[in-house]
Every structure is written in C-alpha cells, then in structure tokens.
Scaffold this motif. Structure first.
Motif, short mmCIF file in Angstrom:
data_model
loop_
_atom_site.label_atom_id
_atom_site.label_comp_id
_atom_site.label_asym_id
_atom_site.label_seq_id
_atom_site.Cartn_x
_atom_site.Cartn_y
_atom_site.Cartn_z
N LYS A 87 0.83 -1.21 0.00
CA LYS A 87 0.00 0.00 0.00
C LYS A 87 0.87 1.26 0.00
CE LYS A 87 -4.32 -0.51 -0.45
NZ LYS A 87 -5.12 0.29 -1.38
N VAL A 88 1.93 1.26 0.80
CA VAL A 88 2.80 2.43 0.86
C VAL A 88 3.43 2.68 -0.50
CG1 VAL A 88 4.89 3.39 1.90
CG2 VAL A 88 3.27 2.14 3.32
N GLU B 8 2.20 1.87 -3.33
CA GLU B 8 1.16 2.40 -4.23
C GLU B 8 1.11 3.91 -4.09
OE1 GLU B 8 -2.44 -0.05 -3.93
OE2 GLU B 8 -3.52 1.79 -4.44
N TYR B 9 1.15 4.38 -2.84
CA TYR B 9 1.18 5.81 -2.55
C TYR B 9 2.40 6.47 -3.18
CZ TYR B 9 1.93 9.97 0.42
OH TYR B 9 2.18 11.24 0.89
N CYS B 10 3.58 5.83 -3.00
CA CYS B 10 4.81 6.41 -3.54
C CYS B 10 4.76 6.52 -5.04
CB CYS B 10 6.03 5.55 -3.14
SG CYS B 10 6.38 5.59 -1.39
N ASN B 11 4.28 5.46 -5.67
CA ASN B 11 4.23 5.47 -7.13
C ASN B 11 3.27 6.53 -7.63
OD1 ASN B 11 6.07 3.49 -8.11
ND2 ASN B 11 4.79 1.96 -7.13
N LYS B 12 2.17 6.68 -6.89
CA LYS B 12 1.18 7.69 -7.29
C LYS B 12 1.78 9.08 -7.20
CE LYS B 12 -2.84 9.26 -5.10
NZ LYS B 12 -3.84 8.97 -4.08
N HIS B 13 2.65 9.29 -6.20
CA HIS B 13 3.15 10.64 -5.98
C HIS B 13 4.53 10.89 -6.55
CE1 HIS B 13 -0.02 12.17 -3.24
NE2 HIS B 13 -0.24 10.90 -3.08
N ALA B 14 5.14 9.85 -7.13
CA ALA B 14 6.52 10.00 -7.62
C ALA B 14 6.65 11.15 -8.58
CB ALA B 14 6.98 8.69 -8.28
N ALA C 129 3.28 19.09 2.08
CA ALA C 129 3.31 18.76 3.51
C ALA C 129 2.14 17.88 3.91
CB ALA C 129 3.30 20.05 4.32
N SER C 130 1.55 17.23 2.91
CA SER C 130 0.35 16.46 3.26
C SER C 130 0.73 15.14 3.91
CB SER C 130 -0.46 16.18 1.99
OG SER C 130 0.33 15.39 1.11
N THR C 131 -0.14 14.67 4.71
CA THR C 131 0.05 13.34 5.26
C THR C 131 -1.16 12.50 4.88
OG1 THR C 131 -1.07 13.99 7.28
CG2 THR C 131 1.31 14.16 7.27
N GLU C 132 -0.96 11.25 4.88
CA GLU C 132 -2.07 10.40 4.45
C GLU C 132 -2.07 9.15 5.30
OE1 GLU C 132 -2.43 10.67 0.06
OE2 GLU C 132 -2.69 8.52 0.22
N ALA C 133 -3.20 8.78 5.79
CA ALA C 133 -3.31 7.49 6.46
C ALA C 133 -3.85 6.50 5.44
CB ALA C 133 -4.24 7.61 7.67
N VAL C 134 -3.06 5.51 5.13
CA VAL C 134 -3.45 4.58 4.08
C VAL C 134 -4.07 3.36 4.73
CG1 VAL C 134 -2.56 3.14 2.23
CG2 VAL C 134 -1.56 5.37 2.63
N PRO D 185 5.21 13.39 7.69
CA PRO D 185 5.14 14.53 6.77
C PRO D 185 5.87 14.21 5.47
CG PRO D 185 5.88 15.23 8.93
CD PRO D 185 5.82 13.73 8.94
N ALA D 186 5.25 14.59 4.35
CA ALA D 186 5.78 14.19 3.05
C ALA D 186 7.16 14.77 2.78
CB ALA D 186 4.81 14.59 1.95
N ARG D 187 7.48 15.93 3.38
CA ARG D 187 8.77 16.50 3.03
C ARG D 187 9.92 15.72 3.63
NH1 ARG D 187 6.25 20.11 6.06
NH2 ARG D 187 6.96 20.55 8.15
N HIS D 188 9.64 14.84 4.55
CA HIS D 188 10.69 13.97 5.04
C HIS D 188 10.58 12.59 4.41
CE1 HIS D 188 11.89 16.91 7.94
NE2 HIS D 188 10.67 17.03 8.36
N GLY D 189 9.74 12.46 3.43
CA GLY D 189 9.52 11.16 2.82
C GLY D 189 8.53 10.38 3.65
N PRO D 190 7.85 9.43 3.05
CA PRO D 190 6.89 8.66 3.83
C PRO D 190 7.62 7.86 4.90
CG PRO D 190 6.72 8.17 1.48
CD PRO D 190 7.96 8.96 1.68
N VAL D 191 7.40 8.20 6.12
CA VAL D 191 7.99 7.45 7.22
C VAL D 191 6.89 6.56 7.77
CG1 VAL D 191 8.96 7.64 9.54
CG2 VAL D 191 9.57 9.32 7.79
N VAL D 192 7.06 5.27 7.62
CA VAL D 192 6.02 4.39 8.15
C VAL D 192 6.16 4.33 9.65
CG1 VAL D 192 5.04 2.08 8.10
CG2 VAL D 192 6.01 3.04 6.04
N LEU D 193 5.24 4.98 10.35
CA LEU D 193 5.34 5.02 11.79
C LEU D 193 4.90 3.69 12.38
CD1 LEU D 193 3.97 8.56 12.58
CD2 LEU D 193 6.31 7.80 12.46
N ARG D 194 3.84 3.20 11.88
CA ARG D 194 3.32 1.99 12.47
C ARG D 194 2.24 1.42 11.59
NH1 ARG D 194 3.23 -1.17 16.89
NH2 ARG D 194 1.26 -1.68 17.79
N ALA D 195 2.25 0.12 11.49
CA ALA D 195 1.14 -0.55 10.82
C ALA D 195 0.31 -1.21 11.90
CB ALA D 195 1.67 -1.59 9.84
#
Lengths: 166, 150
Positions: A69-70, A72-78, A86-91, A103-113
């Motif tokens: 899923k992550v 998918e998000y990256c590819n969509k936003h590449a 600065a958007s965040t998204e809960a997938v 925060p997107a400016r630091h790259g998607p950091v997967v905090l927790r699944a």
C-alpha cells in the motif's frame, strides 16, 4: 497486475527507463520499485546514494501487505511530489491494516502498521499511533529502550487512563 | 526512531489524536517529555473546542494545556456535576471534570493466580466501604472545590 508499478493499469512505461530498487518486507517479500518512487523516502534515497541498496533494502518493521500500500502511494506521488508538499495520508490496507505516514517533506515514514478494528471505525482526528496503551509494542517496533522503572510506567499509565474511557 | 531528533518526533506527535498522545508517554523518557509539550495540547484543545473555549479555559499558574484538556474531556463525558467514575482500574470522585478524591482500585476481573483470594476480597470491600461513606465526604469535597473556583 504489473509487478513493477504495482497497479492493474500499467502502461509499461515504469520499467523502461527506471532503475529498479528492491525493498524487502519483514516477511521477506521483495518489492521492485522504481528508484524515483523509492527515493521519496529520504532514508532510502540516502542508502541508494551511499551504495547500500544492492541486494535490496530491508524494512524489518513493515509487512508485505502494508508495504504494498505504501508503495502504491509512492508510485502515485513519484511524479507529482513537490518539495513543499506537507500532506500526510493514512493509508488503509485491504486487510484492515493501516500505515501512518509522516510529513511528506521527510519522505513517507512508516510510523506503524496497526490492524484496524471494524471497518466502520471513524478516525476523527486523523492519524493514530496505536490502539491503546500498548507501549511494549511501540518499544519493540521502534527499538526504543524504556528508561522508566516498571512502577513509573504504571504511574504514567494511570495518569493517562482518562483518555481510554468511553 | 530512537535516533530521530526531538523536533522531528514532535512534528510526528502533532499529527496524532489525544488517545495516541496519552499512550505514548510511557514508552520512554524522551517520549514522556515530548508528549507533554504544551503547544501540542493547546492545539488539540483549540481544534476540538474552538478558540473561544481555549481563551476561556486557558491554563493559569502551574497547570498545563494537557491538564485543561483532560478536565474538559471529562466534562464532555460525565457532565459538570459530582460523579463517581472509573478510569482504568481506579475509582475517583470528580466535580466539574476535576478529581476531588481517589476512592480505590479494583482487581482485574480475571484475577491473578498469584494473588491470594483473601486479598481480592479485602480490596473489594475497601472500595465499597469508601463508596458507602462518600456521602459525608461528598459535601466536604464539593465545598473544597467551590472554594477553589471562587
């Protein structure tokens, strides 16, 4: 289904000129992604630039279902991510798991699944770190050493019990 | 995440709801410090109850925005009057969302094999004793609270 761009409607362009990077989930599944997509994570970009990406980048705290899923998000936003985004998204994953992205400016950091409860559960304030006072899980996931004594942990838990009564 | 600088951790905490921020403090000292950040809780209060309420209930003296948030959250749940509530395994007497008196704790329903049966009974009796005698304490507790408010 295209393994490269992780979509069902691939136009074949993703694999043509992109360098592919392998990301390895905690359950040892390899995901091939374009370098551009993977580089949205500053951490992964650094590893690529330092030449550590050969053989795949292990992500020991991310399962394959969440990683899919992550990505998918990256590819969509590449193609569309700007440095100021600065958007965040809960997938929300298909198996009811949820990856919280930083925060997107630091790259998607997967905090927790975390496994969600019933699908109908609302998340009124956006992201959730976990489902309750499960500090042990956070410590294991992020490899944080708890420098509190057990009695202090208990005291803090009691002080914060107010948030968990219905 | 242990290596993340404090400001980054704080930025991530700014994305969380109050329940996540209430379960995070026990993880380690760094998280305990960061999750009590006043601006974090001021923003949560403002988002939930609005700027007018935030101006009215802004904390004074040694009280923090988190303290104010907790009290307001209790008022939403229980109202403003005198109540006996349970948070976790502890019973409290509250008035206008503020804790007036700790009444006692209850044992977990499942029980622990290591805990002798007698101790469970004694503790349960203590809780019900205290609740039985609260009527007299009630007036004293409310009198104290009204004096503080005035």
């Amino acid at each position: 289904f295209c393994e490269i761009c992780l979509t069902n409607n691939c136009d074949g362009s993703a694999g043509k000129i992109a360098t592919m990077i392998a990301l390895v989930s905690s359950d040892n599944e390899r995901f091939e992604v374009s370098e551009e997509a993977a580089s949205q994570s500053q951490t992964i970009r650094n590893m690529i630039e330092d030449g550590c990406a050969d053989g795949g980048i292990p992500l020991p705290n991310v399962t394959s279902s969440v990683l899919a899923k992550v990505l998918e998000y990256c590819n969509k936003h590449a193609a569309t991510t700007t440095p100021d985004a600065a958007s965040t998204e809960a997938v929300i994953g298909s198996a009811g798991t949820r990856a919280v992205l930083g925060p997107a400016r630091h790259g998607p950091v997967v905090l927790r699944a975390v496994p969600c409860r019933a699908a109908g559960r609302r998340c009124p304030e956006g992201c959730r770190l976990d489902e309750g006072q499960d500090a042990g899980a956070d410590q294991a996931t992020f490899k944080i050493e708890n420098d509190f004594r057990p009695e202090d942990v208990e005291k803090i838990r009691k002080e914060n019990a107010w948030a968990f009564e219905e | 995440m242990d290596g993340l600088p404090g400001e980054l951790c704080l930025k991530i905490f700014h994305l969380l709801d109050h329940q996540s921020l209430a379960s995070a403090p026990q993880v380690c000292r760094k998280w305990w410090t960061l999750t009590s950040d006043d601006e974090l809780w001021r923003k949560l209060f403002n988002d939930r109850w609005g700027a007018d309420a935030a101006a009215f209930y802004a904390p004074e003296g040694s009280r923090s925005w988190k303290d104010v948030f907790v009290v307001q959250d209790r008022c939403d749940r229980y109202g403003l009057g005198v109540r006996i509530i349970r948070e976790g395994s502890d019973y409290y007497l509250i008035y206008q969302g503020e804790i007036q008196r700790y009444l006692g704790s209850r044992q977990e329903a499942d029980g622990d094999d290591k805990v002798p049966h007698q101790k469970t009974e004694v503790e349960q009796r203590q809780v019900s004793d205290r609740i039985l005698f609260f009527l007299g304490d009630l007036e004293a507790a409310c009198a104290n609270a009204k004096r503080v408010k005035a």
